[in-house]
Design a protein around this motif. Sequence first.
Motif, PDB file in Angstrom:
ATOM      1  N   GLN A   1       0.828  -1.202   0.000  1.00  0.00           N
ATOM      2  CA  GLN A   1       0.000   0.000   0.000  1.00  0.00           C
ATOM      3  C   GLN A   1       0.867   1.259   0.000  1.00  0.00           C
ATOM      4  OE1 GLN A   1      -2.258  -0.800   3.553  1.00  0.00           O
ATOM      5  NE2 GLN A   1      -3.977  -1.701   2.399  1.00  0.00           N
ATOM      6  N   ALA A   2       1.990   1.211   0.741  1.00  0.00           N
ATOM      7  CA  ALA A   2       2.892   2.366   0.759  1.00  0.00           C
ATOM      8  C   ALA A   2       3.495   2.610  -0.630  1.00  0.00           C
ATOM      9  CB  ALA A   2       4.000   2.150   1.793  1.00  0.00           C
ATOM     10  N   ARG A   3       3.875   1.541  -1.338  1.00  0.00           N
ATOM     11  CA  ARG A   3       4.434   1.701  -2.695  1.00  0.00           C
ATOM     12  C   ARG A   3       3.397   2.213  -3.665  1.00  0.00           C
ATOM     13  NH1 ARG A   3       8.064  -3.871  -3.070  1.00  0.00           N
ATOM     14  NH2 ARG A   3       9.854  -3.081  -1.855  1.00  0.00           N
ATOM     15  N   ALA A   4       2.125   1.796  -3.487  1.00  0.00           N
ATOM     16  CA  ALA A   4       1.074   2.297  -4.367  1.00  0.00           C
ATOM     17  C   ALA A   4       0.764   3.762  -4.084  1.00  0.00           C
ATOM     18  CB  ALA A   4      -0.186   1.450  -4.192  1.00  0.00           C
ATOM     19  N   LEU A   5       1.018   4.198  -2.843  1.00  0.00           N
ATOM     20  CA  LEU A   5       0.706   5.567  -2.462  1.00  0.00           C
ATOM     21  C   LEU A   5       1.836   6.528  -2.833  1.00  0.00           C
ATOM     22  CD1 LEU A   5      -1.576   7.106  -0.989  1.00  0.00           C
ATOM     23  CD2 LEU A   5      -0.284   6.841   1.128  1.00  0.00           C
ATOM     24  N   ILE A   6       3.090   6.056  -2.737  1.00  0.00           N
ATOM     25  CA  ILE A   6       4.244   6.904  -3.046  1.00  0.00           C
ATOM     26  C   ILE A   6       4.849   6.422  -4.362  1.00  0.00           C
ATOM     27  CG2 ILE A   6       6.484   7.724  -2.249  1.00  0.00           C
ATOM     28  CD1 ILE A   6       5.628   7.173   0.577  1.00  0.00           C
ATOM     29  N   LYS A   7       4.801   7.235  -5.375  1.00  0.00           N
ATOM     30  CA  LYS A   7       5.299   6.855  -6.695  1.00  0.00           C
ATOM     31  C   LYS A   7       6.760   7.274  -6.861  1.00  0.00           C
ATOM     32  CE  LYS A   7       1.307   5.244  -7.925  1.00  0.00           C
ATOM     33  NZ  LYS A   7       1.083   3.798  -8.093  1.00  0.00           N
ATOM     34  N   ILE A   8       7.648   6.620  -6.093  1.00  0.00           N
ATOM     35  CA  ILE A   8       9.080   6.846  -6.234  1.00  0.00           C
ATOM     36  C   ILE A   8       9.753   5.489  -6.330  1.00  0.00           C
ATOM     37  CG2 ILE A   8       9.041   9.069  -5.031  1.00  0.00           C
ATOM     38  CD1 ILE A   8      10.030   7.648  -2.528  1.00  0.00           C
ATOM     39  N   ASP A   9      11.085   5.489  -6.262  1.00  0.00           N
ATOM     40  CA  ASP A   9      11.831   4.238  -6.342  1.00  0.00           C
ATOM     41  C   ASP A   9      11.392   3.288  -5.222  1.00  0.00           C
ATOM     42  OD1 ASP A   9      14.145   2.634  -7.410  1.00  0.00           O
ATOM     43  OD2 ASP A   9      14.802   2.898  -5.338  1.00  0.00           O
ATOM     44  N   VAL A  10      11.180   2.012  -5.551  1.00  0.00           N
ATOM     45  CA  VAL A  10      10.657   1.054  -4.579  1.00  0.00           C
ATOM     46  C   VAL A  10      11.622   0.847  -3.416  1.00  0.00           C
ATOM     47  CG1 VAL A  10       9.186  -0.114  -6.260  1.00  0.00           C
ATOM     48  CG2 VAL A  10      11.574  -0.831  -5.998  1.00  0.00           C
ATOM     49  N   ASN A  11      12.950   0.945  -3.670  1.00  0.00           N
ATOM     50  CA  ASN A  11      13.911   0.772  -2.583  1.00  0.00           C
ATOM     51  C   ASN A  11      13.842   1.934  -1.592  1.00  0.00           C
ATOM     52  OD1 ASN A  11      14.953  -1.649  -3.689  1.00  0.00           O
ATOM     53  ND2 ASN A  11      16.208  -0.466  -5.119  1.00  0.00           N
ATOM     54  N   LYS A  12      13.661   3.150  -2.110  1.00  0.00           N
ATOM     55  CA  LYS A  12      13.497   4.288  -1.216  1.00  0.00           C
ATOM     56  C   LYS A  12      12.212   4.174  -0.411  1.00  0.00           C
ATOM     57  CE  LYS A  12      16.137   7.631  -3.954  1.00  0.00           C
ATOM     58  NZ  LYS A  12      16.109   8.962  -4.611  1.00  0.00           N
ATOM     59  N   THR A  13      11.145   3.703  -1.060  1.00  0.00           N
ATOM     60  CA  THR A  13       9.888   3.532  -0.347  1.00  0.00           C
ATOM     61  C   THR A  13      10.035   2.535   0.791  1.00  0.00           C
ATOM     62  OG1 THR A  13       8.711   3.997  -2.417  1.00  0.00           O
ATOM     63  CG2 THR A  13       7.441   2.992  -0.646  1.00  0.00           C
ATOM     64  N   ARG A  14      10.753   1.435   0.545  1.00  0.00           N
ATOM     65  CA  ARG A  14      10.958   0.433   1.597  1.00  0.00           C
ATOM     66  C   ARG A  14      11.725   1.035   2.777  1.00  0.00           C
ATOM     67  NH1 ARG A  14      11.324  -4.882   2.854  1.00  0.00           N
ATOM     68  NH2 ARG A  14      10.395  -5.586   0.888  1.00  0.00           N
ATOM     69  N   LYS A  15      12.771   1.823   2.488  1.00  0.00           N
ATOM     70  CA  LYS A  15      13.550   2.413   3.573  1.00  0.00           C
ATOM     71  C   LYS A  15      12.710   3.389   4.388  1.00  0.00           C
ATOM     72  CE  LYS A  15      18.029   1.937   1.267  1.00  0.00           C
ATOM     73  NZ  LYS A  15      19.197   2.642   0.707  1.00  0.00           N
ATOM     74  N   ILE A  16      11.878   4.180   3.714  1.00  0.00           N
ATOM     75  CA  ILE A  16      11.011   5.118   4.443  1.00  0.00           C
ATOM     76  C   ILE A  16       9.991   4.347   5.275  1.00  0.00           C
ATOM     77  CG2 ILE A  16       9.301   6.946   4.167  1.00  0.00           C
ATOM     78  CD1 ILE A  16      10.768   7.810   1.643  1.00  0.00           C
ATOM     79  N   TYR A  17       9.418   3.301   4.685  1.00  0.00           N
ATOM     80  CA  TYR A  17       8.411   2.491   5.383  1.00  0.00           C
ATOM     81  C   TYR A  17       9.019   1.817   6.621  1.00  0.00           C
ATOM     82  CZ  TYR A  17       5.001  -1.267   6.140  1.00  0.00           C
ATOM     83  OH  TYR A  17       4.089  -2.130   6.699  1.00  0.00           O
ATOM     84  N   ASP A  18      10.211   1.201   6.443  1.00  0.00           N
ATOM     85  CA  ASP A  18      10.850   0.549   7.587  1.00  0.00           C
ATOM     86  C   ASP A  18      11.228   1.556   8.674  1.00  0.00           C
ATOM     87  OD1 ASP A  18      10.590  -1.823   6.253  1.00  0.00           O
ATOM     88  OD2 ASP A  18      12.638  -1.835   5.457  1.00  0.00           O
TER      89      ASP A  18
END
Length: 445
Positions: free
Chosen positions: A417-434
């Motif tokens: 859901q976080a990746r679908a909400l934030i349209k940036i690089d998936v690795n950056k999204t994972r780091k922000i989410y974690d």
Amino acid sequence: MDRLASFTNDPFDKPPCRGCSSYLTEPYIKCAECAPSPFLLCLQCFTRGFEYKKHQSDHKYEIMTSDFPVLEPGWTAQEEMALLEAVMDCGFGNWQDVAYQMRTKTKEECESHYMKNFINNPLFSSTLLSLRKTKDSRFAEGAIPFKPTDDPPRPTFDSVLSRDMAGYMPARADFMEEFDNYAEWDLKDIDFVDDDSDILRALKLSVVDIYHSRLKERQRRKKIIRDHGLINLRKFQMLERCYPKEVQELYDVMRRFARVVGPIEHDKFIESHALEFELRREIRRLQEYRKAGIKSFCSAKVYERVKRMREDERRKRTMLCDVLQYIQDGRACQQWLSKQAAIDAGITPAVTTITVSATGRRSAPPLNLTGLPGTEKLNEREKELCQVVRLVPGAYLEYKQALLNECRRQGGLRLAQARALIKIDVNKTRKIYDFLIKEGYITKA
């Protein structure tokens, strides 16, 4: 006086005489001073001293005639052109009709002269322009990559070699998939019968003519591929890498025009541009020497050595500027000092500003947040996150608020859901989410 050829037997192709308006026959006179339109006179008007408007009888003139030998005695330029036109009209090898059309030579004379001067004449056999050193001579061989006397390779279907050769089968001199590969489908249902009407028969013949045109285009493309050596991809790439980067770009752009000229002419064109590039570079270097007041090659060597030393000093100053940039940020400065201390101690630094990924590529250095809007709203851990993922504070705060709102609405948040909400690089999204999970800002669904 110059003797120039008119290259035509038909007097009606020439403009009329400006004096008597009669059709000109060779030899005739052309004024060398009247321009831009040619002022032509027959011999009779010329001997009478004909004058008209700006043309005067004492002007310089040229005798226009094609009654002079070009390739060998006994054959005038007019007869050479007549022979070429006759061969084009009657076809190569039909010497009886060629001699009949010429009327001045026998068929044996036409055949021997044509074969000697236009087929077997070494002056007309062009060779590759030798502008490269001996190391490049291996690329000047024939365009077809496999010699007829050798046993050609027989790659298996869909192998690496087969794909490199574009599906070419040297043993059959053919491709696995032809250009316009389904052109024969239009003919599979055509059957000529006796009771066909004229319109239907003409339609079927038109379909056959279209198919023939497709076959001609297929053969034309095959010839281009073979003549230019495009089958041997590796050889083609090796030849391209021999040129400087600027010439390689021109080579890639001009490749599409290779179809309109032969392989030798195309290679000459590229080689001439490569030579031009080298000459221009050498001229710029000599102009730089002259601008610096250098007049001997001995002084030029000293100049080049001093120039390299100056460039090294400039690079060191650039590194110092980078260090000063780190000093502006206290945390970044501390990381850099820790890294230098670890290097001096001979151990692997625990804090690095430039890392190497598993694939061997160097990752970008941490982002400098000095002066960026929103930096004052971040705590130390959030600043470190933005530096590592190279994310400006304003964008991080926006993404953080969006994830917090979605987590409150859903009662939890998943990574998808976080990746679908934030349209940036998936690795950056994972780091922000974690990071947000670890800090307790959001919870997992």
